[in-house]
Design a protein around this motif. Sequence first.
Motif, PDB file in Angstrom:
ATOM      1  N   PHE A  61      80.447   3.342  30.287  1.00 20.41           N
ATOM      2  CA  PHE A  61      80.848   3.621  31.667  1.00 20.41           C
ATOM      3  C   PHE A  61      80.121   2.696  32.633  1.00 20.41           C
ATOM      4  O   PHE A  61      80.711   2.213  33.619  1.00 20.41           O
ATOM      5  CB  PHE A  61      80.559   5.083  32.010  1.00 20.41           C
ATOM      6  N   THR A  62      78.841   2.429  32.357  1.00 22.37           N
ATOM      7  CA  THR A  62      78.059   1.552  33.225  1.00 22.37           C
ATOM      8  C   THR A  62      78.668   0.169  33.300  1.00 22.37           C
ATOM      9  O   THR A  62      78.605  -0.498  34.343  1.00 22.37           O
ATOM     10  CB  THR A  62      76.603   1.479  32.710  1.00 22.37           C
ATOM     11  N   GLN A 105      69.018  13.913  31.935  1.00 22.63           N
ATOM     12  CA  GLN A 105      68.125  12.758  31.878  1.00 22.63           C
ATOM     13  C   GLN A 105      68.776  11.602  31.135  1.00 22.63           C
ATOM     14  O   GLN A 105      68.685  10.443  31.551  1.00 22.63           O
ATOM     15  CB  GLN A 105      66.828  13.130  31.146  1.00 22.63           C
ATOM     16  N   GLY A 106      69.420  11.914  30.021  1.00 16.55           N
ATOM     17  CA  GLY A 106      70.051  10.878  29.212  1.00 16.55           C
ATOM     18  C   GLY A 106      71.173  10.163  29.933  1.00 16.55           C
ATOM     19  O   GLY A 106      71.342   8.947  29.784  1.00 16.55           O
ATOM     20  N   VAL A 107      71.951  10.893  30.737  1.00 17.36           N
ATOM     21  CA  VAL A 107      73.004  10.252  31.527  1.00 17.36           C
ATOM     22  C   VAL A 107      72.374   9.275  32.518  1.00 17.36           C
ATOM     23  O   VAL A 107      72.852   8.139  32.699  1.00 17.36           O
ATOM     24  CB  VAL A 107      73.859  11.304  32.252  1.00 17.36           C
ATOM     25  N   GLY A 108      71.286   9.695  33.164  1.00 19.80           N
ATOM     26  CA  GLY A 108      70.588   8.785  34.075  1.00 19.80           C
ATOM     27  C   GLY A 108      70.061   7.561  33.359  1.00 19.80           C
ATOM     28  O   GLY A 108      70.209   6.430  33.836  1.00 19.80           O
ATOM     29  N   ALA A 109      69.458   7.771  32.189  1.00 14.74           N
ATOM     30  CA  ALA A 109      68.942   6.643  31.417  1.00 14.74           C
ATOM     31  C   ALA A 109      70.071   5.758  30.917  1.00 14.74           C
ATOM     32  O   ALA A 109      69.914   4.536  30.809  1.00 14.74           O
ATOM     33  CB  ALA A 109      68.119   7.163  30.240  1.00 14.74           C
ATOM     34  N   GLY A 110      71.239   6.349  30.613  1.00 11.56           N
ATOM     35  CA  GLY A 110      72.382   5.563  30.175  1.00 11.56           C
ATOM     36  C   GLY A 110      72.919   4.656  31.262  1.00 11.56           C
ATOM     37  O   GLY A 110      73.552   3.635  30.976  1.00 11.56           O
ATOM     38  N   VAL A 390      78.695 -10.667  32.112  1.00 10.66           N
ATOM     39  CA  VAL A 390      77.325 -10.211  31.866  1.00 10.66           C
ATOM     40  C   VAL A 390      77.261  -8.710  31.621  1.00 10.66           C
ATOM     41  O   VAL A 390      76.544  -8.232  30.733  1.00 10.66           O
ATOM     42  CB  VAL A 390      76.407 -10.616  33.043  1.00 10.66           C
ATOM     43  N   ALA A 391      78.004  -7.931  32.406  1.00 14.44           N
ATOM     44  CA  ALA A 391      77.957  -6.472  32.243  1.00 14.44           C
ATOM     45  C   ALA A 391      78.448  -6.059  30.862  1.00 14.44           C
ATOM     46  O   ALA A 391      77.832  -5.228  30.186  1.00 14.44           O
ATOM     47  CB  ALA A 391      78.788  -5.795  33.332  1.00 14.44           C
ATOM     48  N   GLN A 392      79.570  -6.644  30.420  1.00 14.86           N
ATOM     49  CA  GLN A 392      80.089  -6.308  29.100  1.00 14.86           C
ATOM     50  C   GLN A 392      79.125  -6.735  28.001  1.00 14.86           C
ATOM     51  O   GLN A 392      78.869  -5.990  27.047  1.00 14.86           O
ATOM     52  CB  GLN A 392      81.452  -6.972  28.886  1.00 14.86           C
ATOM     53  N   GLY A 393      78.587  -7.935  28.119  1.00  9.41           N
ATOM     54  CA  GLY A 393      77.641  -8.410  27.110  1.00  9.41           C
ATOM     55  C   GLY A 393      76.401  -7.547  27.042  1.00  9.41           C
ATOM     56  O   GLY A 393      75.878  -7.266  25.951  1.00  9.41           O
TER      57      GLY A 393
END
Length: 463
Positions: A61-62, A105-110, A390-393
Amino acid sequence: MSSKLRWTIAVILLGGLLGILNSTMAAVATGTLAAAFDTSLSTIGWASTGFLLAVTATIPFTTWAVDRYGGKRLWVAGLVLFLAGSLAAGLAWNVGSLIAFRVVQGVGAGLLDPLVLILLARAAGPRRAGRVMGLMGVVLSLGPVLGPIAGGAILGALTWRAMFLISVAVGVVALVLALRVIPADEPAPSREAGPSRLDVVGLALLGPGFAAVVLALSQTAEQGAFGVWQVLAPLGLGVVLLIGYGAHARHPGPLIDLRLFRSRSFTASVTIMGLGGMGLFAGLFALPLYYQQAHGHDVLAAGLLMAPLGLGGSIAMPLAGRLSDRLGARGLAAGGGVVAVASVLALTRIGPDTAEVWPALAAFTFGLGSGCFSAPTMGSLYRTLPGPMVAQGSSVLYMLNQLGAALGVALVTLVVQTADSTIAGLRGVFWLAVVSNLVVLALIPFLPGKVRAPEPVREGAHA
């Protein structure tokens, strides 16, 4: 490098360190948390597993959101989510609430973890990619080592709640600095870069697919066996979802364009980092077992004896990254791979009568060798990727690194549990690490030998 850029890099690295430290501290506290909530170790283990799965599922998603909403906005959102989860976890009243808040927390870290790489790459540009990725490597090297040490010290002096509340204090500092220092950027649609629509089908296939495979590996470690339904069910689901994504990605505007893998240097880079993650985490889990089982050390002492591994990586990565900006990745990475193989070979000889200084020295040189191939490899990835890719990589790199880490932990558990003795099992683990590093050496010739311009994306690949 300007002072503004230095501050930006420092603030991004601080945010990136949060998730690594918190996850490794929580792993040390498993026994304490099980006793506090009067539950089993397998149940409390979902506090860590849920965190890991949330990270893995959020990363794709990021990839889309960073261009849709802008890097700074998404970074702040990730920090706020992580802070909220940390505060709530520190106030948890039962095991169910703790697991739920660890997922937050994990969603934030993701959001934060791949953004670290994306924002660093954009801030530094291709010419300084190796130098900046070397600094990122310091976080990746020291985080897994400092986490258990900090967790053991906090649990020894304070309560388990303090472990999460300290993350809140550090996170608030990171948030205030991020608002002041990280430059604002416009969302991608206004720059005509990246798809403006979210690939919902791709997200539903890719994120859960990788998360299911990681869950299967985690269950392999917990169950101590591969051929059980707890492993085979999520593994089968993950494989089906990933195959489905492969078919879906042929349509226009995929979440991650698989044509990235047509570049030999990109494929070699992400594979090397995945194998490097596997070898590193195998060492991070095997060496503490050795110090505890063979020498009778407690968790904190074993964590301190692990420090040379992180220290070696933190020394090598900034130097190797800086040099790779001028010399290219291939020569430095080859030298580091040779040192890593020799170091792990030395660890295959350890026994109950081996003085602690020798495995500590071998771990230090292993960290040096790993750092010498990891930082140039990451730098080469961002030198050869066009800006819109860059984002995909970054997402591909981080997902494969997560997969490699989970595989490393699962292999340690399986090999140790099926061996005739703990020492024999640990030696088997280090032999597997030798093999993984030999594969790294075989892939290094596909990295760029000299600094060059980004490779063109073939046939209209989508950003």
